[in-house]
Write an enzyme that holds these catalytic residues in place. Structure first.
Site, PDB file in Angstrom:
ATOM      1  N   LYS A 275     -24.806 -11.189   8.971  1.00  6.79           N
ATOM      2  CA  LYS A 275     -24.974 -12.454   9.701  1.00  6.79           C
ATOM      3  C   LYS A 275     -24.869 -12.283  11.218  1.00  6.79           C
ATOM      4  O   LYS A 275     -25.487 -13.011  11.976  1.00  6.79           O
ATOM      5  CB  LYS A 275     -23.947 -13.469   9.218  1.00  6.79           C
ATOM      6  CG  LYS A 275     -24.199 -13.876   7.763  1.00  6.79           C
ATOM      7  CD  LYS A 275     -23.998 -15.345   7.549  1.00  6.79           C
ATOM      8  CE  LYS A 275     -24.585 -15.798   6.231  1.00  6.79           C
ATOM      9  NZ  LYS A 275     -23.842 -15.251   5.068  1.00  6.79           N
TER      10      LYS A 275
ATOM     11  N   GLU B 131     -23.307 -24.593  11.021  1.00 14.25           N
ATOM     12  CA  GLU B 131     -22.838 -24.991   9.701  1.00 14.25           C
ATOM     13  C   GLU B 131     -22.309 -23.747   9.012  1.00 14.25           C
ATOM     14  O   GLU B 131     -22.708 -22.630   9.359  1.00 14.25           O
ATOM     15  CB  GLU B 131     -23.995 -25.586   8.879  1.00 14.25           C
ATOM     16  CG  GLU B 131     -24.864 -24.572   8.114  1.00 14.25           C
ATOM     17  CD  GLU B 131     -25.671 -23.619   9.003  1.00 14.25           C
ATOM     18  OE1 GLU B 131     -25.896 -23.942  10.184  1.00 14.25           O
ATOM     19  OE2 GLU B 131     -26.067 -22.537   8.504  1.00 14.25           O
TER      20      GLU B 131
ATOM     21  N   SER C 151     -25.423  -6.513   1.617  1.00 12.52           N
ATOM     22  CA  SER C 151     -25.411  -7.472   2.734  1.00 12.52           C
ATOM     23  C   SER C 151     -24.036  -7.632   3.368  1.00 12.52           C
ATOM     24  O   SER C 151     -23.925  -7.965   4.540  1.00 12.52           O
ATOM     25  CB  SER C 151     -25.945  -8.824   2.272  1.00 12.52           C
ATOM     26  OG  SER C 151     -25.233  -9.284   1.137  1.00 12.52           O
TER      27      SER C 151
HETATM   28  C1  LIG Z   1     -24.239 -15.486   3.711  1.00 10.79           C
HETATM   29  C2  LIG Z   1     -24.363 -14.259   2.918  1.00 10.79           C
HETATM   30  C3  LIG Z   1     -25.446 -14.052   2.034  1.00 10.79           C
HETATM   31  C4  LIG Z   1     -26.485 -15.082   1.754  1.00 10.79           C
HETATM   32  O1  LIG Z   1     -27.278 -15.446   2.836  1.00 10.79           O
HETATM   33  P1  LIG Z   1     -28.775 -14.968   3.049  1.00 10.79           P
HETATM   34  O2  LIG Z   1     -29.232 -15.800   4.190  1.00 10.79           O
HETATM   35  O3  LIG Z   1     -29.541 -15.239   1.786  1.00 10.79           O
HETATM   36  O4  LIG Z   1     -28.749 -13.523   3.374  1.00 10.79           O
HETATM   37  C5  LIG Z   1     -25.531 -12.836   1.370  1.00 10.79           C
HETATM   38  N1  LIG Z   1     -24.589 -11.885   1.528  1.00 10.79           N
HETATM   39  C6  LIG Z   1     -23.531 -12.053   2.367  1.00 10.79           C
HETATM   40  C7  LIG Z   1     -22.536 -10.946   2.481  1.00 10.79           C
HETATM   41  C8  LIG Z   1     -23.384 -13.238   3.078  1.00 10.79           C
HETATM   42  O5  LIG Z   1     -22.327 -13.388   3.890  1.00 10.79           O
END
Ligand SMILES: *Cc1c(COP(=O)(O)O)cnc(C)c1O
Length: 402
Positions: free
Chosen positions: A91, A113, A379
């Site tokens: 993020k 948000e 992610s």
């Molecule tokens: C917020 C988040 C997501 C989901 O958000 P996307 O916009 O679909 O990437 C996925 N993995 C992590 C670790 C997150 O913090």
């Protein structure tokens, strides 16, 4: 003509996207639409953005060959390690870019948000870095469930507003942030956390996250002598880490794209967040997308073990890719997710975020050839989810036997 999977000038991805905003926000959104491409393409902006990604976020994130997982699944599996970024997820790539954009546009106040609190923390972090006031809208239910992230945001100097409308979760927090923006259109920049919202937001966020696939290209070239994989795999909530993972491969037919959305208890139950499987076309938070809704158009609450995927819609870019067959979207249920998270932990020593564990669990639903090169984006890191993993270890099969 070849299919395009990028936004057109009006922000449409095929039938999805656009900018459905109230009259009072029209000028704000239009100003941003005219400003964003010149800013992103400006040399000063690029220099500052890439410098911060390197020195502050810690990029490039490693592309790691996962030997034991490769043996397990009979392929050549590489993990793109977004979990190693500052603040623990992808993020921050986006919030760094958007706050630089806010400064270039002369804005002095930041709003955001957040659901699980990850985007709130990433926004509060860059606001501290840039000395900007930060107000975060968060559903009251999430404020309780995600207490540590609330404390992190406060420590970073942000004000957290608990939202008590609707289900008091992410979707309501988005609505409240839009309401605040309507009241302060002049001085406020709204940092949106995923590939959602009115145009140009989905395109802005996808471009900010595209650094992920930009790096995958040269890292794969270095490691395999070929700059593209056979498969790209990512989890999908609003769609930003997935958008970043696939961005530079969208028009490359040699690359198969597999995305994992949150099945919750299962797509045939009332407890699911599998928007692409279950959604119908509708407009939510300024964009036309697939939305989980009742037959008369009331938004349904999403349900999943993963707070970061808990959204009843999904970004327009992914709706278009899915309906055109460019991506294969698999619904991964809570129990499969827990098992995937434990598996990566035990085989590679990497505790993934519960969101990312959805992508890991998608591996068992696919069949590979031994020489297939597979890149899976982790992610985020799982420190925030240790309690959830432990509370559900009965779902982890043999890995939960401790
Ligand atoms: C917020 C988040 C997501 C989901 O958000 P996307 O916009 O679909 O990437 C996925 N993995 C992590 C670790 C997150 O913090």
């Amino acid at each position: 003509m070849k299919e395009s999977y990028f936004a057109d000038e009006r922000g449409f991805y095929g039938d999805f996207g656009g900018a459905y905003v109230p009259e009072i926000l029209y000028k704000c959104v239009e100003d941003l639409r005219q400003a964003y491409l010149p800013i992103i393409e400006n040399d000063d902006f690029k220099r500052e953005y890439h410098q911060l990604l390197k020195d502050y976020v810690g990029r490039p994130s490693p592309l790691y060959f996962a030997r034991r997982m490769s043996e397990r699944y009979g392929c050549q599996l590489y993990l793109k390690r977004e979990d190693l970024n500052h603040t623990g997820a992808h993020k921050i790539n986006n919030t760094i870019g958007q706050i630089l954009m806010a400064k270039k546009m002369g804005k002095t106040r930041i709003i955001a948000e957040t659901g699980a609190g990850q985007h709130g923390v990433a926004t509060a972090t860059v606001c501290a870095l840039m000395d900007m006031p930060c107000e975060v809208f968060m559903g009251a239910t999430d404020v309780e469930r995600q207490h540590t992230n609330v404390e992190r945001m406060k420590m970073l100097g942000a004000t957290v507003h608990p939202v008590r409308t609707g289900n008091m979760t992410l979707s309501d927090a988005c609505s409240e942030a839009i309401r605040d923006w309507c009241c302060h259109p002049q001085d406020t920049f709204y940092i949106v956390g995923s590939t959602m919202g009115p145009h140009p937001y989905p395109d802005i966020v996808a471009r900010m996250q595209s650094v992920i696939s930009e790096e995958i290209k040269w890292q794969l070239q270095e490691k395999t002598g070929r700059d593209y994989p056979d498969y790209l795999i990512a989890c999908i909530g609003g769609g930003s880490n997935a958008a970043g993972t696939v961005y530079h491969y969208l028009d490359d037919d040699r690359v198969k794209i597999v995305l994992a959305e949150a099945g919750g208890h299962g797509i045939d139950t009332d407890h699911t967040a599998a928007t692409i499987h279950r959604g119908k076309v509708g407009i939510l938070h300024g964009s036309k997308m697939l939305v989980m809704q009742t037959p008369d158009g009331q938004i349904e609450e999403a349900f999943t073990i993963s707070a970061g995927l808990d959204y009843p819609g999904v970004g327009p870019m992914h709706c278009n890719m899915a309906v055109k067959g460019r991506s294969t979207v698999l619904a991964v249920n809570d129990d499969e997710t827990i098992c995937g998270g434990y598996e990566l932990t035990r085989l590679e020593g990497i505790i993934p975020a519960i969101e990312s564990a959805h992508a890991v669990a998608a591996l068992q639903k696919l069949t590979f050839r031994p020489d297939d090169v597979v890149v899976l984006t982790v992610s985020g890191r799982g420190d925030k989810d240790v309690e959830t993993y432990l509370n559900n270890k009965e779902m982890a099969g043999a890995y939960g036997d401790f």
